[in-house]
Design a protein around this motif. Structure first.
Motif, short mmCIF file in Angstrom:
data_model
loop_
_atom_site.label_atom_id
_atom_site.label_comp_id
_atom_site.label_asym_id
_atom_site.label_seq_id
_atom_site.Cartn_x
_atom_site.Cartn_y
_atom_site.Cartn_z
N PRO A 1 -0.29 46.47 55.07
CA PRO A 1 0.79 46.72 56.03
C PRO A 1 0.97 45.62 57.08
N GLY A 2 0.40 44.46 56.87
CA GLY A 2 0.46 43.39 57.86
C GLY A 2 1.85 42.79 58.03
N LEU A 3 2.06 42.16 59.17
CA LEU A 3 3.36 41.54 59.47
C LEU A 3 3.74 40.49 58.44
N ALA B 1 2.90 40.34 55.36
CA ALA B 1 3.29 40.99 54.10
C ALA B 1 4.74 41.45 54.16
N GLU B 2 5.13 42.00 55.30
CA GLU B 2 6.52 42.44 55.47
C GLU B 2 7.47 41.24 55.48
N GLU B 3 7.02 40.15 56.08
CA GLU B 3 7.86 38.95 56.13
C GLU B 3 8.11 38.37 54.73
N ARG B 4 7.12 38.55 53.84
CA ARG B 4 7.26 38.02 52.48
C ARG B 4 7.88 39.04 51.52
N GLY B 5 8.31 40.18 52.05
CA GLY B 5 9.06 41.15 51.24
C GLY B 5 8.22 42.17 50.51
N GLN B 6 7.33 42.85 51.24
CA GLN B 6 6.48 43.86 50.62
C GLN B 6 7.30 44.98 49.96
N GLY B 7 8.26 45.51 50.70
CA GLY B 7 9.08 46.60 50.19
C GLY B 7 9.88 46.20 48.95
N GLU B 8 10.45 44.99 48.99
CA GLU B 8 11.25 44.51 47.86
C GLU B 8 10.37 44.32 46.63
N ALA B 9 9.17 43.80 46.82
CA ALA B 9 8.27 43.54 45.69
C ALA B 9 7.90 44.84 44.99
N ILE B 10 7.59 45.88 45.76
CA ILE B 10 7.24 47.17 45.17
C ILE B 10 8.45 47.80 44.50
N ALA B 11 9.60 47.75 45.17
CA ALA B 11 10.84 48.31 44.60
C ALA B 11 11.20 47.61 43.29
N ARG B 12 11.02 46.29 43.26
CA ARG B 12 11.31 45.52 42.04
C ARG B 12 10.41 45.99 40.90
N ASN B 13 9.13 46.23 41.19
CA ASN B 13 8.21 46.71 40.17
C ASN B 13 8.64 48.06 39.61
N LEU B 14 9.14 48.93 40.49
CA LEU B 14 9.55 50.28 40.05
C LEU B 14 10.67 50.18 39.02
N ILE B 15 11.69 49.41 39.33
CA ILE B 15 12.83 49.33 38.42
C ILE B 15 12.50 48.57 37.14
N GLU B 16 11.63 47.54 37.26
CA GLU B 16 11.26 46.75 36.08
C GLU B 16 10.33 47.53 35.15
N MET B 17 9.39 48.28 35.73
CA MET B 17 8.45 49.06 34.92
C MET B 17 9.16 50.16 34.14
N MET B 18 10.23 50.69 34.72
CA MET B 18 11.02 51.72 34.04
C MET B 18 11.58 51.20 32.72
N GLN B 19 11.83 49.89 32.65
CA GLN B 19 12.55 49.32 31.51
C GLN B 19 11.68 48.51 30.56
N LEU B 20 10.36 48.52 30.77
CA LEU B 20 9.47 47.77 29.89
C LEU B 20 9.53 48.33 28.47
#
Length: 333
Positions: free
Chosen positions: A165-167, A169-188
């Protein structure tokens, strides 16, 4: 020296008695095998009784047991050492909290990915306590795409108190990285199995938790938030963590009952830390069994079933939209 949790005190006493009996036999050459066997039988009975009545908070404690095996231990045991770790997200750096690579089981290659905690203070700092940064999730996704490219099934092992949860990590797009994994894993297009081996907290766990089969070890937990943090938010103190653990319905039994996972993997008597080798073999069998069944299904159908499974979770209520009120000028016309 073995570590025991507060509710494991009766187990500790019996283990000490068994060790004392063996020491007496070595020193005095007196046969105490009957006593030892009786104590070992009693030990199994006590372990079974204690672990059959664990509260949700006690299961959380077991999931964090310092002697509980972590991701790399599972991977190396399951593959008999035939594991090639891969590094880096090709953008920022190699996140040590997220590990992954190709491993072999009975001549078949799998892609293994998971969070790794440390076995001592120095290693915990090195692994960032199993809390991955955005580059960790991007590394995981890179490895998933690599597995998909070569048609290799994916196994993820989840064990994290949450994404870092560090600053920075948020600056480098923590939320986007996790969200990207969710949508990509759905389609593997390859089969994906996700196994919660310890802690499964928040989006940090979900970032590698989308699969055709989601399984949990008997004494693991999976929730949107840890009991301590939930207690802090609701009561402004950690003192109600046990009550929070009960309310969160985070145990494997609760998750299966709510149809949020597909199965529970039984642990040895006394938990995974009591007999790691048995736990490794059990997980290995589960992986082989499920992958064999999933590979028999067409990839398009498998993706459709994966998407439908997660879309069916929870309850969605769409509000009724009222027609906009007409203005006075409109009414006059």
């Amino acid at each position: 020296m073995a570590t025991y949790l507060d509710f494991e005190e009766p187990i500790k006493e019996l283990v000490e008695q068994i060790e004392q009996a063996k020491q007496i036999e070595e020193k005095s050459k007196v046969d105490v095998s009957k006593t030892t066997k009786a104590l070992e039988k009693k030990l199994k009975e006590v372990q079974t009784e204690i672990y059959s009545k664990l509260t949700p908070w006690q299961r959380v404690q077991v999931s964090r047991h310092p002697e509980r095996p972590y991701t790399l231990s599972y991977i190396k045991a399951i593959t008999n050492g035939n594991f090639l770790e891969l590094h880096g997200d090709r953008t920022v750096k190699d996140d040590k909290a997220m590990v992954g690579g190709f491993g072999e089981i009975d001549g078949k290659t799998y892609m293994f990915i998971g969070q790794q905690k440390g076995i001592n203070t120095k290693m915990r700092q090195y692994r960032n306590f199993g809390m991955a940064n955005p580059e960790g999730y991007r590394k995981a996704l890179r490895l998933m795409h690599l597995a998909e490219k070569f048609g290799k099934p994916i196994v993820t092992l989840i064990d994290t108190p949450g994404a870092f949860p560090g600053l920075e990590a948020e600056e480098r797009g923590q939320g986007e990285a996790i969200a990207r994994n969710l949508i990509e894993m759905m389609q593997l297009t390859v089969p994906v199995i996700c196994i919660v081996i310890g802690e499964g907290a928040s989006g940090g766990a979900l970032g590698i938790g989308i699969g055709d089969k989601v399984l949990m070890l008997e004494n693991s937990w999976y929730s949107v938030i840890s009991p301590e943090n939930c207690s802090t938010i609701l009561w402004r103190t950690w003192d109600f963590k046990e009550k929070a653990a009960e309310a969160l319905k985070l145990t494997a039994d609760d998750m299966l009952k709510n149809k949020l996972i597909d199965g529970i993997i039984k642990e040895p008597i006394g938990g995974a830390h009591a007999n790691p080798e048995e736990m490794f073999q059990t997980v290995r069998k589960e992986i082989v069994t499920h992958i064999k069944k999933l590979e028999a299904v067409d990839s398009e159908k498998r993706i459709e079933e994966r998407i439908n499974k997660f879309c069916d979770m929870g309850v969605v209520v769409e509000p009724k939209v009222k027609a906009p009120r007409k203005s006075v000028a409109a009414k006059a016309k």
